[in-house]
Design a protein around this motif. Structure first.
Motif, short mmCIF file in Angstrom:
data_model
loop_
_atom_site.label_atom_id
_atom_site.label_comp_id
_atom_site.label_asym_id
_atom_site.label_seq_id
_atom_site.Cartn_x
_atom_site.Cartn_y
_atom_site.Cartn_z
N TYR A 138 0.84 -1.20 0.00
CA TYR A 138 0.00 0.00 0.00
C TYR A 138 0.88 1.25 0.00
O TYR A 138 1.93 1.27 0.66
N GLY A 170 -2.11 -1.02 -3.71
CA GLY A 170 -3.17 -0.07 -3.37
C GLY A 170 -2.65 1.07 -2.54
O GLY A 170 -1.48 1.42 -2.58
N LEU A 179 -8.85 7.95 -1.69
CA LEU A 179 -8.83 6.52 -2.00
C LEU A 179 -9.70 6.22 -3.20
O LEU A 179 -9.36 5.36 -4.03
N VAL A 191 -7.84 -0.86 -1.49
CA VAL A 191 -7.47 0.23 -0.60
C VAL A 191 -7.74 -0.18 0.83
O VAL A 191 -8.64 -0.98 1.11
#
Length: 337
Positions: A138, A170, A179, A191
């Protein structure tokens, strides 16, 4: 424990995930043996998704998690970490970290969402964990770095995903609007949504959740207790909401929700964990768990049956939004008796 696949990837997550921020000494010291015992207990309970980040304890969380997972079958669990904050030598240490973790500040965080920064961060994470790969990566809190995160970091991660080095990519944030942009405008698969789809805050229904559904992408929900206000059967004065003392109106609302939970034979924290699964794009709820006792409590709450009628009553009383969808996950709920 049920598993859910991140859409359009091969990555499957257990419904409940282990959030490793607290074993990075978030707010207070967690002894190494306690952290290791928590991870062992998570494994024994069937949890196979573990999330960490360099930010958590200036690398301590990654080191502890890697040590506890090393030796376990690598194909049997999913590991995620984050990029965007490099750890670099601190030329002016004061003795203790100033960002919420009780660790020495020999290192400091340096924002970097460049391609080279992403690659360096991943290499450092693999070195700290001692593991051979990450399954999910992420972008971590890119709120003030949209352009570099979207134009440099995400393409770098996408290239690694397309090469098979990473399973899914993500972003993770405390807001939902950006997001949604990542899901709409970049190659993100998933996300990590912190605190914006809970019993007290459903703003994600305005942006990231419909976007995920429209584009066939997935959401991991974290912060489902909103910093603590939803973590007890009966909320009390002085509990936290989004890291601050809860305002009186939110405390009153949490108490009202708790009362409705009681009438349906369940509890506020059990409902808080079950709630994100009302949306079809949510594939996992990840909770911070510091020790085996916290782990056992959260697993028990997760396994608690929450009647569908609870959501109906909360809608009818105006305690959650009327557009909160009905639960979709088999086994998560049962008809109201």
């Amino acid at each position: 424990m049920h598993q859910r696949k991140i859409h359009n990837t091969h990555v499957e997550l257990t419904e409940l995930g282990f959030g490793a921020s607290v074993i990075g000494n978030l707010y207070r010291i967690t002894p190494a043996e306690e952290a290791a015992a928590a991870i062992d207990a998570a494994w024994d309970a069937g949890i196979r998704y573990f999330d960490t980040a360099p930010h958590y304890g200036l690398g301590l969380s990654e080191r502890r998690l890697g040590a506890a997972l090393k030796g376990r079958p690598r194909d049997e669990y999913v590991l995620s970490s984050k990029v965007g904050r490099l750890l670099v030598p601190n030329d002016h240490p004061r003795g203790t970290d100033t960002e919420g973790f009780v660790v020495r500040d020999d290192l400091r965080r340096q924002w970097d969402f460049s391609r080279d920064g992403v690659l360096r961060s991943l290499e450092d994470t693999l070195q700290r964990t001692g593991l051979d790969r990450l399954d999910i990566v992420y972008l971590h809190d890119p709120d003030d770095h949209w352009r570099q995160a979207a134009e440099e970091a995400m393409p770098a991660l996408a290239a690694l995903r397309d090469q098979g080095v990473i399973g899914a990519i993500g972003a993770g944030m405390n807001q939902s609007a950006m997001l949604a942009r990542f899901l709409r405008e970049t190659p993100a698969d998933v996300v990590m949504l912190a605190g914006r789809y809970t019993l007290l805050d459903q703003t994600a229904l305005d942006d990231v959740l419909p976007t995920a559904e429209e584009h066939g992408k997935s959401v991991v929900a974290v912060g489902v207790f909103n910093s603590g206000l939803l973590s007890r059967d009966h909320p009390t004065q002085g509990m936290k909401y989004d890291y601050q003392d809860a305002p009186p109106e939110l405390l009153d609302r949490a108490r009202a929700i708790a009362d409705v939970c009681t009438t349906h034979g369940t509890t506020l924290p059990a409902a808080a964990i079950a709630f994100p699964y009302t949306h079809p794009s949510v594939v996992n709820v990840t909770l911070g768990m510091r020790n085996p006792d916290q782990l056992a409590r959260n697993v028990e709450l997760h396994r608690t049956t929450v009647p569908d009628g609870l959501w109906d009553d909360l809608r009818a009383q105006g305690l959650i939004r009327p557009d909160v969808p009905a639960p979709h996950v088999p086994g998560r709920s049962a008809p109201c008796l």
